[in-house]
Design a protein around this motif. Structure first.
Motif, PDB file in Angstrom:
ATOM      1  N   TRP A 241     -75.148  16.052  95.013  1.00  0.00           N
ATOM      2  CA  TRP A 241     -76.160  14.992  95.084  1.00  0.00           C
ATOM      3  C   TRP A 241     -75.701  13.888  96.030  1.00  0.00           C
ATOM      4  CZ3 TRP A 241     -76.060   9.797  93.491  1.00  0.00           C
ATOM      5  CH2 TRP A 241     -77.299   9.139  93.510  1.00  0.00           C
ATOM      6  N   VAL A 242     -74.429  13.501  95.914  1.00  0.00           N
ATOM      7  CA  VAL A 242     -73.889  12.459  96.784  1.00  0.00           C
ATOM      8  C   VAL A 242     -73.964  12.893  98.254  1.00  0.00           C
ATOM      9  CG1 VAL A 242     -71.755  11.277  97.456  1.00  0.00           C
ATOM     10  CG2 VAL A 242     -72.448  11.325  95.066  1.00  0.00           C
ATOM     11  N   SER A 243     -73.718  14.166  98.518  1.00  0.00           N
ATOM     12  CA  SER A 243     -73.777  14.665  99.894  1.00  0.00           C
ATOM     13  C   SER A 243     -75.174  14.492 100.482  1.00  0.00           C
ATOM     14  CB  SER A 243     -73.385  16.138  99.941  1.00  0.00           C
ATOM     15  OG  SER A 243     -72.026  16.304  99.624  1.00  0.00           O
ATOM     16  N   VAL A 244     -76.202  14.694  99.658  1.00  0.00           N
ATOM     17  CA  VAL A 244     -77.578  14.501 100.115  1.00  0.00           C
ATOM     18  C   VAL A 244     -77.822  13.031 100.428  1.00  0.00           C
ATOM     19  CG1 VAL A 244     -79.999  14.649  99.446  1.00  0.00           C
ATOM     20  CG2 VAL A 244     -78.442  16.513  98.899  1.00  0.00           C
ATOM     21  N   GLN A 245     -77.275  12.145  99.592  1.00  0.00           N
ATOM     22  CA  GLN A 245     -77.454  10.714  99.840  1.00  0.00           C
ATOM     23  C   GLN A 245     -76.754  10.293 101.124  1.00  0.00           C
ATOM     24  OE1 GLN A 245     -79.685   9.722  97.528  1.00  0.00           O
ATOM     25  NE2 GLN A 245     -79.227  11.782  96.772  1.00  0.00           N
ATOM     26  N   ARG A 246     -75.606  10.914 101.389  1.00  0.00           N
ATOM     27  CA  ARG A 246     -74.872  10.617 102.640  1.00  0.00           C
ATOM     28  C   ARG A 246     -75.696  11.052 103.844  1.00  0.00           C
ATOM     29  NH1 ARG A 246     -70.661  13.226 101.582  1.00  0.00           N
ATOM     30  NH2 ARG A 246     -69.229  11.531 101.066  1.00  0.00           N
ATOM     31  N   ALA A 247     -76.314  12.215 103.734  1.00  0.00           N
ATOM     32  CA  ALA A 247     -77.088  12.728 104.866  1.00  0.00           C
ATOM     33  C   ALA A 247     -78.327  11.890 105.150  1.00  0.00           C
ATOM     34  CB  ALA A 247     -77.502  14.172 104.577  1.00  0.00           C
ATOM     35  N   SER A 248     -78.873  11.263 104.106  1.00  0.00           N
ATOM     36  CA  SER A 248     -80.101  10.481 104.294  1.00  0.00           C
ATOM     37  C   SER A 248     -79.833   9.000 104.486  1.00  0.00           C
ATOM     38  CB  SER A 248     -81.022  10.680 103.079  1.00  0.00           C
ATOM     39  OG  SER A 248     -80.390  10.264 101.888  1.00  0.00           O
ATOM     40  N   ALA A 249     -78.551   8.583 104.433  1.00  0.00           N
ATOM     41  CA  ALA A 249     -78.213   7.154 104.565  1.00  0.00           C
ATOM     42  C   ALA A 249     -78.412   6.683 106.003  1.00  0.00           C
ATOM     43  CB  ALA A 249     -76.768   6.938 104.131  1.00  0.00           C
TER      44      ALA A 249
END
Length: 249
Positions: A241-249
Motif C-alpha cells: 500500500w505504501v508503495s502505491v502512495q509513493r508512486a502517486s505522491a
C-alpha cells in the motif's frame, strides 16, 4: 444495477463510488453536498428513489459536540431504513467496524454508536448486510490517533491490522450486487500504527519525525483492534500500500 451510496464524499464513500462505477453500476452519490441530511431526513427518500440497493458509508456525527452520539447515529440509521423501505430499496449494506463489541470499548462513544446502529438493523424488516472492517491503511494520518505539527507527527501506539479502503469498497459493492452475507475483513499483516505512519511519510517525502505516544485506551496497544478469528484477510500488505502512495505522491 442502480446503487445509492450514502456518505459518498467521505473516504469510504469515495472509494465505494469509484468501485461501483468500475464494476459498471449506475451510482447515486448521496451526501450533505447533494442535499441529503441523515439528521433531518431532508432529501433522503428522494435520493433513494429508483435505487436497487443502498450502501451506507456515512458517519452521522451531530453538529453539536454536546449532542448524544449514540442517539444521533441510531436516529440516522432508522431514517435511512425507513426511507429505503419507502423507496423500495431491496437491501441495505452497512459499513461497520471489527471488534466493536469488545468490553474494552464499553465506554467508547463512537463504538457504542456503531453497536447501536447494528442493533437497529437487527430489528429492521429491511434486508441488510453488515461489513465489519478493521482500521484502514488510510488511518495512518487519522486525527483520532495522529497529531501533526510543523515539527513532528505524534502517533498513538496502536496495534492494528489495517486494510486498504479500496479493498473495503470492493467488499461493499460485492455485498450489494451478489454476495449478501455478513463479513469481517482486515488486512494481511499486523503493524504498529506509528510504523505505518512513518512509512507513509517517508514514501511521500515528508521529513517530519514520528513521535510515539501512549494510546488513550491501553487496550489499543494490546491487540483489541487486530483481526477477529473469522475475519477475511484482504491485501494489499502495508508495504504494498505504501508503495502505491509513493508512486502517486
Amino acid at each position: 444495477m442502480k446503487i445509492a451510496i450514502v456518505g459518498a464524499t467521505g473516504t469510504a464513500g469515495l472509494a465505494t463510488t469509484a468501485a461501483a462505477r468500475r464494476a459498471g453500476h449506475n451510482v447515486i452519490a448521496l451526501s450533505r453536498a447533494t442535499g441529503v441530511d441523515l439528521h433531518t431526513g431532508a432529501g433522503l427518500q428522494e435520493g433513494l428513489t429508483g435505487a436497487d440497493v443502498v450502501i451506507d458509508t456515512s458517519n452521522a456525527f451531530p453538529a453539536s459536540s454536546d449532542a448524544d452520539l449514540v442517539a444521533a447515529f441510531v436516529a440516522a440509521t432508522r431514517r435511512l431504513v425507513e426511507a429505503g423501505k419507502q423507496a423500495g430499496v431491496q437491501r441495505l449494506v452497512h459499513l461497520s467496524i471489527c471488534n466493536i463489541d469488545q468490553p474494552a470499548f464499553d465506554e467508547f462513544g463512537y463504538y457504542l454508536a456503531k453497536r447501536a446502529q447494528e442493533e437497529v438493523l437487527a430489528t429492521s424488516s429491511l434486508p441488510h448486510t453488515i461489513i465489519r472492517s478493521a482500521q484502514w491503511m488510510e488511518f495512518a494520518l487519522n486525527p483520532a490517533a495522529v497529531t501533526a505539527t510543523e515539527s513532528d507527527v505524534r502517533v498513538e501506539d496502536w496495534s492494528v491490522q489495517p486494510v486498504a479502503v479500496a479493498s473495503v469498497a470492493d467488499a461493499l459493492v460485492e455485498a450489494a450486487t451478489g454476495d449478501p452475507r455478513n463479513r469481517q475483513i482486515a488486512g494481511p499483516s499486523k503493524i504498529r500504527l506509528p510504523e505505518l505512519t512513518r512509512a507513509l511519510l517517508e514514501a511521500t517525502g515528508d521529513p517530519r519525525p514520528v513521535v510515539v505516544t501512549e494510546p488513550s485506551l491501553p487496550a489499543l496497544a494490546e491487540g483489541v483492534l487486530l483481526a477477529p478469528d473469522d475475519a477475511e484477510l484482504l491485501g494489499p500488505t502495508p508495504a504494498e500500500w505504501v508503495s502505491v502512495q509513493r508512486a502517486s505522491a
